[in-house]
Design an enzyme around this catalytic site. Structure first.
Site, PDB file in Angstrom:
ATOM      1  CE  LYS A 194     -38.599  53.493 -45.397  1.00  0.00           C
ATOM      2  NZ  LYS A 194     -38.576  54.940 -45.660  1.00  0.00           N
ATOM      3  CB  ALA A 250     -51.956  53.682 -38.881  1.00  0.00           C
ATOM      4  CD  GLU A 269     -40.017  52.571 -28.527  1.00  0.00           C
ATOM      5  OE1 GLU A 269     -40.783  53.369 -27.960  1.00  0.00           O
ATOM      6  OE2 GLU A 269     -39.505  51.604 -27.943  1.00  0.00           O
ATOM      7  CB  CYS A 303     -43.117  60.638 -30.279  1.00  0.00           C
ATOM      8  SG  CYS A 303     -41.460  60.306 -29.650  1.00  0.00           S
ATOM      9  CD  GLU A 404     -48.638  61.146 -32.893  1.00  0.00           C
ATOM     10  OE1 GLU A 404     -48.814  60.364 -33.845  1.00  0.00           O
ATOM     11  OE2 GLU A 404     -47.621  61.135 -32.168  1.00  0.00           O
TER      12      GLU A 404
END
Ligand code: NDP
Length: 500
Positions: A194, A250, A269, A303, A404
């Site tokens: 997905k 999360a 990751e 990231c 972040e």
């Protein structure tokens, strides 16, 4: 949500003249399928804020069909020779390269990233992922140990797991999607995958390419939809034995919780808040140029971006002036223009989140040195554009330095001592990557050893060799991707002990 029967499939989109509304479908058992419930989601173009396509809002039933297709394909695919699997992966890679322009335009339109970046980085990397793992699988050897004195030999079989799930985010859509799929199928697994619902386009195009490359039906199945329903159904599926996930921390924690009672193999990751540490003895111009790139590439939505910049006090003033001057020169523009440095952020809600963080930084006594304004482009007034933003902070504890943001926002602050910066670098919950700029060997070794991160760059950033382990520590994830690490993840090791 759209009712597809009411959709004008020939509607012209002004931002990309000549293109029509896209009706993305699931790719199951080698066929493009509508979702069983006939429910659809809107696909927005970040460059102008308009809906330009629809995608399936797939349910558990679509995931089940994808699983059945994958399960049926597994016995044959897992027994297909390594040479044949390798040949097909390399063919997929060649077809992506042959369709570079088409893929790059789709990625840029779907994600808002500059077309130049999609053409030079994202799409070539997706092709490399297939080529690399097509070759790597031919070199993937397992170990053997002779038990001397006991007249026995142990050898390890590396067997494919079966049906595996791959779930990827929106920031590097095809790049990260294929980073999972390529090693999974190279190792003989069949996949239910997905992509992010926000950026489904290039995953859709990949289905066509796989068919053309001769990938047998059911080896790769792509199900589109929301994370909380479609993604969740993949993670909850009792017979999907491993999940490779890239996304937010999360979400990763939630997936771990769901998957743990079923003892699934997990590769996570997750997010990052990476330090970029600049010592006075570095190659200044090289550092400056690369720091602009490591701060704002892909609108800061990588990231690995170095969002916390620490600069040795003796060069802080000079750096601050030069850096801000360079950042102000970056061109915020329409993603389809080759001259654009900073395209659109991926979605309206993400833009709002990034703006909120800038406000929080200001409330916490941060000083905005440049940026902080939404950009309105003529003819694309509803696009999600934001100036690249540099904030000077006075303490490392502030939220903008701890959480972040994942946008075109970096902080800068000075430091005086190695120990001080080391402590600040490690004082976050994340541990994905770090960049160090210095020509001092001792310092390089000490910093690289002691910074808590899975990836350290010294005097460079984002220099990737696909053979190397990739992943984070702490809240940045569990497990490693890349090279043989990925092939190990997508196989089960079975030891056989033969007494002779
Ligand atoms: P999310 O965690 O929101 O989503 C990632 C993927 O997971 C999407 O496909 C999403 O679907 C899906 N998903 C969401 N909820 C669930 C669920 N309950 N079960 C299964 N799947 C679910 O991340 P973003 O897409 O917002 O990506 C940004 C994040 O990814 C940042 O934190 C960034 O740091 C991280 N990232 C980490 C990288 C790394 O290598 N460590 C690389 C790149 C990004 P949908 O979006 O359709 O709802």
């Amino acid at each position: 949500m759209w009712n597809p029967s009411k959709l004008n499939l020939n509607k012209k989109i002004p931002a990309f003249a000549g293109m029509t509304i896209m009706n993305i479908k699931n790719y199951i058992n080698g066929q493009f399928e509508n979702p069983i419930n006939n429910e659809w989601l809107d696909n927005y173009c970040p460059a102008n804020g308009e809906v330009y396509g629809i995608l399936p809002n797939s349910s558990k039933d679509d995931v089940e069909n994808a699983y059945i297709a994958a399960q049926s394909a597994f016995p044959i695919w897992s027994q297909t020779t390594i040479e044949e699997r390798s040949r097909i992966l390399i063919k997929i890679s060649e077809l992506i390269e042959a369709n570079l322009q088409r893929f790059a335009e789709a990625e840029s339109k779907d994600n808002g990233k500059p077309i130049g970046l999609a053409k030079s980085v994202d799409i070539p990397r997706a092709a490399s992922n297939f080529r690399f793992f097509g070759n790597a699988i031919t070199q993937f050897a397992s170990e053997s140990h002779e038990s001397i004195g006991q007249q026995a030999i142990n050898y390890t079989l590396r067997q494919p797991i079966g049906v595996v799930g791959c779930i990827s985010p929106w920031n590097l859509p095809l790049y990260l999607f294929t980073w999972k799929i390529a090693p999974a199928i190279a190792a003989g697994n069949c996949v239910v995958a997905k992509p992010s619902e926000v950026t489904p386009m290039t995953a859709y195009l990949l289905g066509e390419i796989c068919t053309e490359a001769g990938l047998p039906k059911g080896v790769l199945n792509i199900v589109h939809g929301l994370g909380t329903t479609t993604g969740q159904a993949i993670v909850e599926h009792p017979d999907i034995k491993a999940i490779s996930f890239t996304g937010g921390t999360a979400t990763g924690a939630h997936i771990a919780k769901v998957a743990a009672p079923m003892f699934k193999k997990l590769s996570l990751e997750l997010g990052g808040k990476n330090p970029n540490i600049i010592f006075a003895d570095c190659d200044y111009q090289d550092m400056l140029k690369t720091t602009v790139r490591s701060s704002f590439s892909n609108q800061g939505q990588i990231c690995l971006c170095g969002s916390r910049i620490f600069v040795e006090a003796t060069i802080y003033k000079r750096f601050k002036k030069d850096f801000v001057q360079k950042v102000k020169q970056l061109k915020v523009g329409h993603p389809s223009e080759e001259s654009t440095d900073i395209g659109a952020l991926v979605s309206k809600s993400h833009l709002e989140k990034v703006l909120q963080y800038i406000n929080i930084a200001k409330q916490e006594n941060g000083t905005v040195l440049c940026g902080d304004n939404k950009v309105t482009l003529k003819d694309y007034e509803n696009g999600y554009y934001l100036e690249p933003t540099v904030i000077e902070v006075i303490t490392d504890d502030c939220r903008i330095n701890q959480e972040e943001v994942f946008g075109p926002v970096v902080t800068i602050m000075p430091f005086n001592y190695d120990d001080e910066v080391l402590q600040m670098a490690n004082k976050v919950k994340y541990g994905l990557s770090a960049t160090i700029w210095t020509n001092d060997l001792k310092r390089t070794m000490r910093m690289s050893n002691q910074i808590q991160a899975g990836i350290i760059w010294v005097n460079t950033w984002m220099l990737r060799d696909l053979r190397t382990p990739f992943g984070g520590v702490k809240a940045s994830g569990v497990g490693r991707e890349g090279g043989f690490e990925a092939l190990r993840f997508f196989t089960e090791a079975k030891n056989v002990c033969v007494k002779y």
